[in-house]
Design an enzyme around this catalytic site. Structure first.
Site, PDB file in Angstrom:
ATOM      1  N   CYS A 100      53.486  44.214  43.244  1.00  0.00           N
ATOM      2  CA  CYS A 100      52.705  45.588  42.998  1.00  0.00           C
ATOM      3  C   CYS A 100      52.553  46.385  44.102  1.00  0.00           C
ATOM      4  O   CYS A 100      52.302  47.714  43.884  1.00  0.00           O
ATOM      5  CB  CYS A 100      51.327  45.262  42.104  1.00  0.00           C
ATOM      6  SG  CYS A 100      50.127  44.327  42.940  1.00  0.00           S
ATOM      7  N   CYS A 135      49.859  34.775  42.705  1.00  0.00           N
ATOM      8  CA  CYS A 135      49.877  36.430  42.787  1.00  0.00           C
ATOM      9  C   CYS A 135      48.609  37.003  43.568  1.00  0.00           C
ATOM     10  O   CYS A 135      47.478  36.304  43.410  1.00  0.00           O
ATOM     11  CB  CYS A 135      49.498  36.917  41.202  1.00  0.00           C
ATOM     12  SG  CYS A 135      48.864  38.102  41.088  1.00  0.00           S
ATOM     13  N   CYS A 181      53.326  36.507  45.772  1.00  0.00           N
ATOM     14  CA  CYS A 181      53.856  37.597  45.068  1.00  0.00           C
ATOM     15  C   CYS A 181      53.029  38.760  45.535  1.00  0.00           C
ATOM     16  O   CYS A 181      51.935  38.955  45.024  1.00  0.00           O
ATOM     17  CB  CYS A 181      53.970  37.379  43.715  1.00  0.00           C
ATOM     18  SG  CYS A 181      54.481  38.846  42.700  1.00  0.00           S
ATOM     19  N   CYS A 195      45.250  36.605  30.849  1.00  0.00           N
ATOM     20  CA  CYS A 195      44.659  35.498  29.828  1.00  0.00           C
ATOM     21  C   CYS A 195      43.860  34.063  30.624  1.00  0.00           C
ATOM     22  O   CYS A 195      44.286  34.348  31.988  1.00  0.00           O
ATOM     23  CB  CYS A 195      45.754  34.740  29.167  1.00  0.00           C
ATOM     24  SG  CYS A 195      46.796  35.853  27.949  1.00  0.00           S
ATOM     25  N   CYS A 210      53.223  45.420  37.519  1.00  0.00           N
ATOM     26  CA  CYS A 210      53.317  43.935  37.637  1.00  0.00           C
ATOM     27  C   CYS A 210      54.075  43.619  36.125  1.00  0.00           C
ATOM     28  O   CYS A 210      53.712  43.851  35.011  1.00  0.00           O
ATOM     29  CB  CYS A 210      52.075  43.329  37.602  1.00  0.00           C
ATOM     30  SG  CYS A 210      52.310  41.533  37.551  1.00  0.00           S
ATOM     31  N   GLY A 265      40.227  37.662  29.978  1.00  0.00           N
ATOM     32  CA  GLY A 265      40.660  38.173  28.584  1.00  0.00           C
ATOM     33  C   GLY A 265      39.287  38.548  27.705  1.00  0.00           C
ATOM     34  O   GLY A 265      38.726  37.487  27.426  1.00  0.00           O
ATOM     35  N   TYR A 274      41.368  40.924  42.757  1.00  0.00           N
ATOM     36  CA  TYR A 274      40.669  41.729  41.734  1.00  0.00           C
ATOM     37  C   TYR A 274      40.496  40.510  40.478  1.00  0.00           C
ATOM     38  O   TYR A 274      39.217  40.617  39.992  1.00  0.00           O
ATOM     39  CB  TYR A 274      41.260  42.810  41.224  1.00  0.00           C
ATOM     40  CG  TYR A 274      40.833  43.216  39.834  1.00  0.00           C
ATOM     41  CD1 TYR A 274      39.479  43.814  39.753  1.00  0.00           C
ATOM     42  CD2 TYR A 274      41.651  42.866  38.785  1.00  0.00           C
ATOM     43  CE1 TYR A 274      39.241  44.225  38.388  1.00  0.00           C
ATOM     44  CE2 TYR A 274      41.000  43.162  37.528  1.00  0.00           C
ATOM     45  CZ  TYR A 274      39.653  43.710  37.345  1.00  0.00           C
ATOM     46  OH  TYR A 274      39.288  44.056  36.055  1.00  0.00           O
ATOM     47  N   ASN A 296      49.050  31.414  30.136  1.00  0.00           N
ATOM     48  CA  ASN A 296      48.792  32.555  31.024  1.00  0.00           C
ATOM     49  C   ASN A 296      49.832  32.982  31.798  1.00  0.00           C
ATOM     50  O   ASN A 296      50.490  32.089  32.445  1.00  0.00           O
ATOM     51  CB  ASN A 296      47.569  32.051  31.495  1.00  0.00           C
ATOM     52  CG  ASN A 296      47.297  33.284  32.734  1.00  0.00           C
ATOM     53  OD1 ASN A 296      46.691  32.683  33.829  1.00  0.00           O
ATOM     54  ND2 ASN A 296      47.398  34.639  32.707  1.00  0.00           N
ATOM     55  N   GLY A 297      50.318  34.274  31.705  1.00  0.00           N
ATOM     56  CA  GLY A 297      51.387  34.714  32.319  1.00  0.00           C
ATOM     57  C   GLY A 297      52.201  35.683  31.630  1.00  0.00           C
ATOM     58  O   GLY A 297      52.036  35.811  30.376  1.00  0.00           O
TER      59      GLY A 297
END
Ligand code: AMP
Length: 480
Positions: free
Chosen positions: A455, A256, A452, A21, A402, A47, A262, A121-122
């Site tokens: 992934c 993140c 973080c 988001c 993730c 999004g 990306y 968001n999250g």
């Protein structure tokens, strides 16, 4: 499509909707909804499934949200119906049972202290656990969204002040949350203690703007002030700003890194660094780690453009426009049933024969997830006449899902979880394959870390409560 569960218990076990988001909030400006509308345009990459704006005029909140792109959901008439000097907005991407209007945001309710709206968001990693308890206590939920638990926690808090109630609610939450909450004309901007998702503060005239990325500030001519700190809660009212207490400052930050790889837009600064500069640094490091003799460097457009430029700069191999991306492919375009498994990629990417014919090419992509994009592109590039294809990936192998807000498939669907790197090379039929190392990637942006990197590493910084308690099955959990 999964069958809809009938019982509440089955409902609790259903996989979480995935929420990638973008959020934005504005105070102290006459055309708050219009500002938010423009900012949502800039955040559209975060999004594409639904968009919404809630605007507050003299204490009264009005909401418009629909499934669709920002340009499809809003027009001048709709914006005229959203007066007020405070507004917040949201764009959402979701699949897995979450693509209904009920799950679009902002979510708006009336509670004891007035109209309240929230944009999130999250992904909360204990939302099912909290929800289960609340449902047992009689709460009724209107959406599948993990964000709705935040509203219930605020409304049920025994604290007298709004600030106390929000503070109280936040102490229950685990996982990733960059939140914008409006109560009347006041906005509260919140970032979780690990700071998984970005959230920035800007200044526009007399008022303030908070947004997921700086590109949303740029489009409305707002001045970047600073990142909202992990664990910070800001209160914004008109032209006033107050920093409320920080949440659990002892917790290690974990922004993140996939935002830099990306997700974020290259013209944004995220967690400090310019996204374009970070990706170029990834590309340069990739060229150092996996050098190759070739005639041209190509990007998988658009997300790998910066990394491919970095690879070209470091290697001295010229960057060429060997692949073009069609920007007019609709989100909802329906794939005709046909044998060509590369069809989706052929619609999206076109090879430039003049660049590729007889050439040894380095193809740079930012990430390899399921491996479908790369698999198809290799076929397309080979058919266009390239003599050698050397695939370079600007991030390490994605081996773990993730749970904090990036849409990735289950572990089983991740190519690097099923296959070794030599096997991936064979499977994709490339002449060579090289991934950026985790150390190389983190070293390139170390000023913004520690990150973080779950992934890539499988080390999850925030507890996965719902998963550990069996409230969701491992394969079901999608990052959000
Ligand atoms: P795949 O085809 O599954 O290997 O996906 C890799 C491609 O999708 C790369 O070109 C990435 O730019 C892009 N990508 C990576 N992560 C995501 C994501 N979470 N959502 C959508 N696309 C992604």
């Amino acid at each position: 499509m999964k069958k809809k569960p009938a019982s509440i218990r089955a409902h609790l076990l259903e996989e979480s909707p995935r929420d990638e988001c973008g959020v934005v909030g504005v105070t102290g400006t006459d055309q708050a909804a219009e500002m938010v509308f423009l900012a949502l345009y800039a955040l559209q990459h975060r999004g594409q499934e639904s968009a919404g704006i809630c605007a507050v005029d003299q204490g009264e909140a009005r909401l418009h949200k629909r499934l669709g792109l920002v340009a499809e959901v809003f027009n001048a008439n709709v914006l005229d119906s959203l007066p007020g000097t405070t507004a917040l907005g949201h764009v959402r991407y979701s699949t897995a049972g979450g693509g209904q209007l009920a799950n679009a945001q902002p979510i708006m309710v009336q509670y004891a202290q007035g109209d309240l709206a929230i944009a999130h968001n999250g992904n909360l990693t204990n939302a099912h656990d909290i929800r289960k308890r609340l449902v047992q206590e009689g709460a009724i939920f209107q959406t599948d969204s993990d964000s709705e638990v935040v509203i219930h926690l605020i409304a049920r808090s025994r604290h007298e002040t709004i600030e106390g109630q929000i503070d109280d609610a936040l102490t229950y939450l685990e996982g990733a949350f960059s939140l914008i909450i409006s109560v009347g004309e006041t906005l509260y901007a919140v970032r979780d203690p690990r700071g998984f998702r970005p959230l920035v503060l800007g200044r526009k005239g007399e008022g303030f703007v908070v947004a997921s990325e700086t590109c949303a500030l740029d489009i409305i001519g707002a001045e970047f002030v600073r990142d909202i700190d992990p664990g910070e809660v800001l209160k914004l009212h008109g032209s006033e700003i107050e920093a409320l207490r920080k949440l659990a400052p002892a917790i290690r930050q974990a922004p993140c890194i996939f935002e830099l790889v990306y997700f974020a837009r290259p013209d944004s600064n995220v967690f400090g660094p310019s996204v374009d500069r970070a990706r170029r640094a990834f590309g340069r490091q990739l060229a150092r780690e996996h050098p190759v003799e070739a005639d041209a460097v190509l990007a998988v457009p658009d997300s790998a453009n910066s990394a491919a430029l970095g690879f070209s700069e470091e290697s001295g191999i010229p960057f060429e426009l060997g692949l073009l991306r069609n920007h007019y492919v609709g989100r909802t375009f329906i794939r005709p049933s046909q044998a060509d498994r590369d069809f989706s990629a052929r619609v999206k990417y076109a090879p430039v024969r003049g660049v590729l014919e007889g050439k040894r090419v380095v193809v740079v992509d930012d990430s390899l997830v399921r491996g479908t994009t790369s698999g198809s592109l290799v076929n397309i590039i080979r058919e266009a006449g390239a003599s050698e294809i050397h695939l370079r990936i600007g991030s390490p192998p994605v081996r773990f899902p993730c749970f904090y807000g990036i849409d990735m498939p289950t572990k089983e669907e991740l190519m690097a979880n099923r296959l070794s790197i030599p096997e991936i090379k064979e499977h994709l039929r490339v002449d060579s394959l090289g991934y950026l190392s985790l150390e190389g990637m983190e070293g390139a942006v170390k000023e913004a870390g520690p990150f973080c990197n779950a992934c890539f590493s499988g080390e999850y910084p925030a507890p996965l409560v719902d998963l550990d308690k069996g409230l969701i099955k491992p394969g079901d959990v999608k990052c959000c």
